[in-house]
Motif scaffolding. Structure first.
Motif, mmCIF file in Angstrom:
data_model
loop_
_atom_site.group_PDB
_atom_site.id
_atom_site.type_symbol
_atom_site.label_atom_id
_atom_site.label_comp_id
_atom_site.label_asym_id
_atom_site.label_seq_id
_atom_site.Cartn_x
_atom_site.Cartn_y
_atom_site.Cartn_z
ATOM 1 N N ILE A 113 0.858 -1.184 0.000
ATOM 2 C CA ILE A 113 0.000 0.000 0.000
ATOM 3 C C ILE A 113 0.893 1.233 0.000
ATOM 4 N N ASP A 114 0.748 2.064 -1.039
ATOM 5 C CA ASP A 114 1.464 3.334 -1.137
ATOM 6 C C ASP A 114 0.542 4.453 -0.677
ATOM 7 N N PHE A 115 1.116 5.448 -0.017
ATOM 8 C CA PHE A 115 0.355 6.598 0.454
ATOM 9 C C PHE A 115 0.849 7.847 -0.257
ATOM 10 N N LEU A 116 -0.093 8.654 -0.762
ATOM 11 C CA LEU A 116 0.235 9.906 -1.446
ATOM 12 C C LEU A 116 -0.597 11.037 -0.850
ATOM 13 N N GLY A 117 0.017 12.188 -0.670
ATOM 14 C CA GLY A 117 -0.693 13.352 -0.150
ATOM 15 C C GLY A 117 -0.785 13.385 1.364
ATOM 16 N N PHE A 118 0.001 12.566 2.056
ATOM 17 C CA PHE A 118 -0.010 12.514 3.519
ATOM 18 C C PHE A 118 1.323 12.981 4.099
ATOM 19 N N GLU A 119 2.053 13.824 3.361
ATOM 20 C CA GLU A 119 3.423 14.161 3.739
ATOM 21 C C GLU A 119 3.565 14.777 5.130
ATOM 22 N N ASP A 120 2.599 15.532 5.612
ATOM 23 C CA ASP A 120 2.709 16.176 6.927
ATOM 24 C C ASP A 120 1.863 15.479 7.988
ATOM 25 N N LYS A 121 1.265 14.356 7.662
ATOM 26 C CA LYS A 121 0.348 13.692 8.581
ATOM 27 C C LYS A 121 1.030 12.510 9.260
ATOM 28 N N ARG A 122 0.525 12.210 10.474
ATOM 29 C CA ARG A 122 1.050 11.095 11.268
ATOM 30 C C ARG A 122 -0.095 10.191 11.701
ATOM 31 N N TRP A 123 0.224 8.897 11.854
ATOM 32 C CA TRP A 123 -0.778 7.960 12.342
ATOM 33 C C TRP A 123 -1.100 8.288 13.794
ATOM 34 N N PRO A 124 -2.372 8.349 14.153
ATOM 35 C CA PRO A 124 -2.747 8.649 15.533
ATOM 36 C C PRO A 124 -2.295 7.569 16.529
ATOM 37 N N SER A 125 -2.203 6.330 16.115
ATOM 38 C CA SER A 125 -1.894 5.245 17.046
ATOM 39 C C SER A 125 -0.449 5.257 17.538
ATOM 40 N N ASP A 126 0.516 5.573 16.663
ATOM 41 C CA ASP A 126 1.915 5.509 17.083
ATOM 42 C C ASP A 126 2.736 6.744 16.704
ATOM 43 N N ASP A 127 2.085 7.762 16.173
ATOM 44 C CA ASP A 127 2.711 9.039 15.828
ATOM 45 C C ASP A 127 3.808 8.902 14.758
ATOM 46 N N SER A 128 3.769 7.834 13.968
ATOM 47 C CA SER A 128 4.737 7.682 12.880
ATOM 48 C C SER A 128 4.196 8.368 11.629
ATOM 49 N N HIS A 129 5.108 8.750 10.736
ATOM 50 C CA HIS A 129 4.701 9.389 9.486
ATOM 51 C C HIS A 129 3.900 8.411 8.645
ATOM 52 N N ILE A 130 2.836 8.902 8.020
ATOM 53 C CA ILE A 130 2.032 8.064 7.135
ATOM 54 C C ILE A 130 2.781 7.852 5.834
ATOM 55 N N GLU A 131 3.192 8.928 5.217
ATOM 56 C CA GLU A 131 3.940 8.865 3.965
ATOM 57 C C GLU A 131 5.410 9.009 4.315
ATOM 58 N N GLN A 132 6.189 7.972 4.057
ATOM 59 C CA GLN A 132 7.585 7.962 4.474
ATOM 60 C C GLN A 132 8.430 9.014 3.778
ATOM 61 N N LYS A 133 8.232 9.179 2.506
ATOM 62 C CA LYS A 133 8.957 10.231 1.784
ATOM 63 C C LYS A 133 8.040 10.843 0.758
ATOM 64 N N ARG A 134 8.264 12.075 0.468
ATOM 65 C CA ARG A 134 7.444 12.797 -0.488
ATOM 66 C C ARG A 134 7.779 12.328 -1.902
ATOM 67 N N ASP A 135 6.749 12.077 -2.654
ATOM 68 C CA ASP A 135 6.920 11.678 -4.049
ATOM 69 C C ASP A 135 7.462 12.863 -4.849
ATOM 70 N N HIS A 136 8.424 12.631 -5.730
ATOM 71 C CA HIS A 136 9.032 13.722 -6.500
ATOM 72 C C HIS A 136 8.025 14.433 -7.400
ATOM 73 N N LEU A 137 6.911 13.799 -7.711
ATOM 74 C CA LEU A 137 5.900 14.424 -8.553
ATOM 75 C C LEU A 137 4.992 15.384 -7.770
ATOM 76 N N GLU A 138 5.033 15.306 -6.443
ATOM 77 C CA GLU A 138 4.178 16.163 -5.607
ATOM 78 C C GLU A 138 4.787 17.528 -5.359
ATOM 79 N N THR A 139 6.047 17.736 -5.651
ATOM 80 C CA THR A 139 6.687 19.010 -5.339
ATOM 81 C C THR A 139 6.430 20.033 -6.410
#
Length: 122
Positions: free
Chosen positions: A96-122
């Protein structure tokens, strides 16, 4: 013990995951050798929705992306999204890939949802 709201939310998450899975299964009917399959979860902030896509890429062909489902987006829905993904991961081992979640964190463990920003999103 779960209160009624959480129990209802968990039941809705199960139904949403089942709906996504039921739409996903027929796409595997014609499996092709040397083909990659994965899911994408996209946060569409302008539309206020989180979209689920089934992706496939056969050798020497273009990527194919098929929309599966959408759910409403908000911070509270990240808890709901976690529940849906937990249920979905019980049924499928697709990446499962995540896109558009660059500044968001999972509520359960406070880890980043999207590990790295996709180069196409910049």
């Amino acid at each position: 013990m779960m209160d009624e709201k959480n129990e209802t939310e968990a039941e809705v998450a199960r139904r949403e995951a089942k709906l996504i899975y039921d739409r996903l299964v027929p796409l595997f009917d014609a499996r092709v050798n040397r083909t990659q399959y994965w899911l994408s979860v996209t946060n569409e902030s302008f539309e206020g929705k989180i979209n689920f896509f089934f992706n496939s890429k056969a050798a020497r062909q273009r990527k194919r992306s098929i929309p599966l489902h959408s759910i409403e987006s908000s911070y509270d829905n990240l808890v709901f999204l976690e529940l849906v993904l937990h249920e979905l991961r019980k049924k499928t081992l697709l990446t499962i890939d995540f896109l558009g979640f660059e500044d968001k964190r999972w509520p359960s463990d406070d880890s980043h949802i999207e590990q790295k920003r996709d180069h196409l999103e910049t």
